[in-house]
Design an enzyme around this catalytic site. Structure first.
Site, mmCIF file in Angstrom:
data_model
loop_
_atom_site.group_PDB
_atom_site.id
_atom_site.type_symbol
_atom_site.label_atom_id
_atom_site.label_comp_id
_atom_site.label_asym_id
_atom_site.label_seq_id
_atom_site.Cartn_x
_atom_site.Cartn_y
_atom_site.Cartn_z
ATOM 1 C CB CYS A 100 4.356 2.327 3.028
ATOM 2 S SG CYS A 100 4.953 3.755 1.917
ATOM 3 C CB CYS B 298 1.571 5.532 0.304
ATOM 4 S SG CYS B 298 2.693 4.518 -0.592
#
Ligand code: SF4
Length: 219
Positions: A11, A14
């Site tokens: 995501c 991250c």
């Protein structure tokens, strides 16, 4: 060489963590191997209960947040004095409202202790190999693991494969407020449940996959 691991499902958070780690490594001018880890089995084994997670030389430094570049630099400088966190589901959740998401198809077989339970497991594995979805940990959902529930809630489609009419996988997901998109019950295919026979026949696995593909085409 410093080993840096970033745990997450790809995501925005991250990605941000990865770019901050790279910036910190560059500023320090150190030799580092940065690895991104995205599979649930490793999350469970390493005690990653919230993502994104960051580990340096096997020691977990942060969970469920994106530390600043300065903080990461501090972590890398102090790495030799860091305290390892034991693996397993026992560590506290730092931030259960993580931004990680899996927008594709997540597959939850019941994986029960009978031929039909094991057929569900084999069918799920075959679907992953074909690129039809991502295998997830039903046990993690049942254990109310925040990262497992959050990922399931953000999935585009939820596929449930239950061995028999008891429908454990379906009920477990419903229990945490997740409505499966597609569900199949192996015994509905005329396959009799047998606790003594744990090795599923390839033909029965194939039948289950065919039904799943049919249902997925309609959703
Ligand atoms: S759905 Fe049936 S086969 Fe699967 S775990 Fe439950 S009782 Fe066992």
């Amino acid at each position: 060489m410093v080993k840096i691991e970033i745990f997450g499902l790809g995501c925005e958070n991250c990605e941000r963590l990865e770019s901050r780690v790279k910036a910190a490594v560059e500023q320090l001018g150190i030799d580092a191997n940065i690895e991104k880890i995205e599979d649930f089995e490793t999350f469970v084994r390493r005690g990653i209960t919230a993502t994104p997670g960051l580990a340096v030389d096997e020691n977990i430094f942060s969970l469920g947040r994106v530390p600043s570049v300065d903080e990461i630099i501090g972590m890398l400088r102090k790495k030799s004095t860091s305290v390892p966190i034991p693996s397993g589901l026992g560590i506290p959740v730092v931030n259960p409202t993580c931004g990680c998401s899996t927008t594709g198809t997540m597959i939850y077989p019941c994986s029960g202790g009978s031929n039909v339970g094991q057929i569900s497991n084999e069918a799920a594995k075959a679907m992953v190999v074909r690129g039809l979805g991502k295998f997830s940990c039903l046990a993690g959902v049942g254990a109310h693991g925040e990262v497992f529930i959050a990922s399931a809630k953000k999935a585009g489609r939820i596929v449930v494969i239950d061995g028999c009419a008891t429908r454990c996988a379906y009920k477990m997901l419903k229990h945490v407020g997740i409505e499966p998109t597609v569900g199949v019950v192996v015994t509905d295919l005329g396959i009799e449940k047998d606790y003594e026979r744990l090795d599923p026949s390839p033909e029965d696995v194939r039948k289950t996959i065919n039904l799943l593909e049919e249902k997925l085409d309609q959703n």
